[in-house]
Write a protein that holds these residues in place. Sequence first.
Motif, PDB file in Angstrom:
ATOM      1  N   ASP A  94       1.095 -11.811   2.620  1.00  0.00           N
ATOM      2  CA  ASP A  94      -0.358 -11.717   3.046  1.00  0.00           C
ATOM      3  C   ASP A  94      -0.477 -13.173   4.084  1.00  0.00           C
ATOM      4  O   ASP A  94      -0.929 -12.886   5.334  1.00  0.00           O
ATOM      5  N   LEU A  95       0.038 -14.244   3.630  1.00  0.00           N
ATOM      6  CA  LEU A  95      -0.502 -15.399   4.541  1.00  0.00           C
ATOM      7  C   LEU A  95       0.566 -15.364   5.726  1.00  0.00           C
ATOM      8  O   LEU A  95       0.025 -15.676   6.832  1.00  0.00           O
ATOM      9  N   SER A  96       1.748 -14.822   5.642  1.00  0.00           N
ATOM     10  CA  SER A  96       2.417 -14.873   7.027  1.00  0.00           C
ATOM     11  C   SER A  96       1.827 -13.958   7.918  1.00  0.00           C
ATOM     12  O   SER A  96       1.929 -13.965   9.057  1.00  0.00           O
ATOM     13  N   ALA A  97       1.209 -12.879   7.509  1.00  0.00           N
ATOM     14  CA  ALA A  97       0.718 -11.887   8.237  1.00  0.00           C
ATOM     15  C   ALA A  97      -0.819 -12.362   8.810  1.00  0.00           C
ATOM     16  O   ALA A  97      -1.207 -12.094   9.910  1.00  0.00           O
ATOM     17  N   VAL A  98      -1.549 -13.159   8.181  1.00  0.00           N
ATOM     18  CA  VAL A  98      -2.907 -13.409   8.484  1.00  0.00           C
ATOM     19  C   VAL A  98      -3.023 -14.854   9.143  1.00  0.00           C
ATOM     20  O   VAL A  98      -3.767 -14.977  10.097  1.00  0.00           O
ATOM     21  N   LEU A  99      -2.254 -15.945   8.694  1.00  0.00           N
ATOM     22  CA  LEU A  99      -2.391 -17.394   9.243  1.00  0.00           C
ATOM     23  C   LEU A  99      -2.114 -17.612  10.677  1.00  0.00           C
ATOM     24  O   LEU A  99      -2.849 -18.135  11.342  1.00  0.00           O
ATOM     25  N   PRO A 100      -1.037 -16.690  11.475  1.00  0.00           N
ATOM     26  CA  PRO A 100      -0.961 -16.823  13.065  1.00  0.00           C
ATOM     27  C   PRO A 100      -2.238 -16.600  13.633  1.00  0.00           C
ATOM     28  O   PRO A 100      -2.571 -17.012  14.496  1.00  0.00           O
ATOM     29  N   HIS A 101      -2.863 -15.567  13.235  1.00  0.00           N
ATOM     30  CA  HIS A 101      -4.040 -15.187  13.992  1.00  0.00           C
ATOM     31  C   HIS A 101      -5.431 -16.066  13.587  1.00  0.00           C
ATOM     32  O   HIS A 101      -6.093 -16.613  14.187  1.00  0.00           O
ATOM     33  N   ALA A 102      -5.364 -16.696  12.308  1.00  0.00           N
ATOM     34  CA  ALA A 102      -6.448 -17.463  12.067  1.00  0.00           C
ATOM     35  C   ALA A 102      -6.337 -18.631  12.470  1.00  0.00           C
ATOM     36  O   ALA A 102      -7.459 -19.433  12.864  1.00  0.00           O
ATOM     37  N   PHE A 103      -5.058 -19.225  12.922  1.00  0.00           N
ATOM     38  CA  PHE A 103      -4.632 -20.501  13.434  1.00  0.00           C
ATOM     39  C   PHE A 103      -4.902 -20.341  14.959  1.00  0.00           C
ATOM     40  O   PHE A 103      -4.319 -21.494  15.698  1.00  0.00           O
ATOM     41  N   LYS A 113       0.887  -1.105   0.090  1.00  0.00           N
ATOM     42  CA  LYS A 113      -0.013  -0.082   0.009  1.00  0.00           C
ATOM     43  C   LYS A 113       0.955   1.352   0.062  1.00  0.00           C
ATOM     44  O   LYS A 113       0.269   2.335   0.070  1.00  0.00           O
ATOM     45  N   GLY A 114       2.263   1.087   0.002  1.00  0.00           N
ATOM     46  CA  GLY A 114       2.964   2.328   0.022  1.00  0.00           C
ATOM     47  C   GLY A 114       4.700   1.680   0.118  1.00  0.00           C
ATOM     48  O   GLY A 114       4.684   0.638   0.242  1.00  0.00           O
ATOM     49  N   SER A 115       5.430   2.552   0.143  1.00  0.00           N
ATOM     50  CA  SER A 115       7.018   2.191   0.224  1.00  0.00           C
ATOM     51  C   SER A 115       7.391   2.137   1.714  1.00  0.00           C
ATOM     52  O   SER A 115       8.386   1.514   1.775  1.00  0.00           O
ATOM     53  N   GLY A 116       6.615   2.579   2.679  1.00  0.00           N
ATOM     54  CA  GLY A 116       7.005   2.335   4.164  1.00  0.00           C
ATOM     55  C   GLY A 116       7.098   0.957   4.507  1.00  0.00           C
ATOM     56  O   GLY A 116       6.321   0.198   3.972  1.00  0.00           O
ATOM     57  N   VAL A 117       7.759   0.554   5.400  1.00  0.00           N
ATOM     58  CA  VAL A 117       7.874  -0.774   5.990  1.00  0.00           C
ATOM     59  C   VAL A 117       6.412  -1.227   6.469  1.00  0.00           C
ATOM     60  O   VAL A 117       6.255  -2.486   6.578  1.00  0.00           O
ATOM     61  N   ASP A 118       5.716  -0.187   7.104  1.00  0.00           N
ATOM     62  CA  ASP A 118       4.231  -0.696   7.701  1.00  0.00           C
ATOM     63  C   ASP A 118       3.414  -0.574   6.568  1.00  0.00           C
ATOM     64  O   ASP A 118       2.077  -0.567   7.248  1.00  0.00           O
ATOM     65  N   GLU A 119       3.794  -0.374   5.531  1.00  0.00           N
ATOM     66  CA  GLU A 119       2.730  -0.156   4.344  1.00  0.00           C
ATOM     67  C   GLU A 119       2.892  -1.528   3.496  1.00  0.00           C
ATOM     68  O   GLU A 119       2.181  -1.598   2.350  1.00  0.00           O
ATOM     69  N   ARG A 120       3.701  -2.583   4.121  1.00  0.00           N
ATOM     70  CA  ARG A 120       3.822  -3.805   2.993  1.00  0.00           C
ATOM     71  C   ARG A 120       3.876  -5.112   3.983  1.00  0.00           C
ATOM     72  O   ARG A 120       4.136  -4.850   5.217  1.00  0.00           O
ATOM     73  N   ASP A 161      -3.589 -13.297  18.850  1.00  0.00           N
ATOM     74  CA  ASP A 161      -4.702 -12.709  18.870  1.00  0.00           C
ATOM     75  C   ASP A 161      -4.646 -11.295  18.519  1.00  0.00           C
ATOM     76  O   ASP A 161      -5.441 -10.451  18.569  1.00  0.00           O
ATOM     77  N   GLU A 162      -3.362 -10.960  17.845  1.00  0.00           N
ATOM     78  CA  GLU A 162      -3.174  -9.411  17.274  1.00  0.00           C
ATOM     79  C   GLU A 162      -4.200  -9.087  16.304  1.00  0.00           C
ATOM     80  O   GLU A 162      -4.470  -9.873  15.370  1.00  0.00           O
ATOM     81  N   LEU A 163      -4.889  -8.032  16.602  1.00  0.00           N
ATOM     82  CA  LEU A 163      -6.118  -7.505  15.590  1.00  0.00           C
ATOM     83  C   LEU A 163      -5.213  -7.033  14.293  1.00  0.00           C
ATOM     84  O   LEU A 163      -4.239  -6.479  14.481  1.00  0.00           O
ATOM     85  N   PHE A 164      -6.051  -7.094  13.170  1.00  0.00           N
ATOM     86  CA  PHE A 164      -5.513  -6.590  11.869  1.00  0.00           C
ATOM     87  C   PHE A 164      -5.820  -5.024  11.826  1.00  0.00           C
ATOM     88  O   PHE A 164      -6.759  -4.602  12.175  1.00  0.00           O
ATOM     89  N   SER A 165      -5.120  -4.311  11.072  1.00  0.00           N
ATOM     90  CA  SER A 165      -5.131  -2.955  10.953  1.00  0.00           C
ATOM     91  C   SER A 165      -4.326  -2.532   9.895  1.00  0.00           C
ATOM     92  O   SER A 165      -3.385  -3.238   9.417  1.00  0.00           O
ATOM     93  N   GLY A 166      -4.504  -1.427   9.278  1.00  0.00           N
ATOM     94  CA  GLY A 166      -3.558  -0.891   8.073  1.00  0.00           C
ATOM     95  C   GLY A 166      -3.460  -1.987   6.774  1.00  0.00           C
ATOM     96  O   GLY A 166      -4.610  -2.726   6.301  1.00  0.00           O
TER      97      GLY A 166
END
Length: 286
Positions: A213-222, A203-210, A226-231
């Motif tokens: 996908d699966l690495s970010a989402v699956l720890p919560h899904a499994f 979504k941008g060039s900043g580290v917090d804007e990239r 319990d970290e909530l998603f944002s940005g």
Amino acid sequence: MASRHNLAGKKGAWQPKSLVDYHPAYRSEGGSRSKANLLCRQLQKAAVHHAAARPPAEVGEMLAAAVSGLARAHGWKAANDRPITGHNVWTALAYRNLALPRTIRRLLRDHVLAGAAVWEEAAWQAFMEALLPLFSPPPQGSEDDIADFCAFVAEQKADLADPKRRSTKQVQFDDLTLRLGSIHSVKGKSVDGILVVESEVWKGSGVDERCIDLSAVLPHAFGVTDELFSGVRLTAATNVFVGVTRPRELLGLAMRKSEATVLIGAATDQGWRVIDLVALAAELKG
């Protein structure tokens, strides 16, 4: 399926940024944005969908949209001086000449869907020699614009997995044909099975804007975190949700072993079949 499907820059440590990282010959349907609306590019897309046995109505809409663009380039109008669109193009053409829609559809069938016009320049020129006289004469001063719109687009240079289909959007493994595409390409559709491969959400060039996908989402899904998603992570979660809710029978998720290690226990406990592809490849070689 992957979140991103276009060519990505190669900066820093390797990460799976797009489908091109998995299958280098892959190219998205639209190609370069500057040529996406040209007649040849639109008909290439229709030919690819036809070869992939997509619904005839879907292919027909693509053909109608392309022909309506050609009619507009010639200054033609529908009834009551309305613009010609993909929805009214055949009625508008029939109003000018009752036989015209059938003649044009026959040319599209013979040269585009069953022929090589959109892939070979000589065949494209033959197609244009048959098609353009049906729209003659062009409005005065529009000749150059029409020539640009009808130019041959020769960007498909990759080795094709299936030359008969002229598609860089699929790869063949023995008798299995794997069709490739972005998650967005299956939005609102149902398919028998899907393999979602991890890729970058940007979504941008900043580290917090990239993120991947699966690495970010699956720890919560499994339930590992319990970290909530944002940005950008919320965008990744939305993309993954679209992908995993498309298949009717089979869902596969593929990610780097280094990222999957913390998930294996939880995934196994929840009934997932976990396959170590590195170990499997070594076993098959042995």
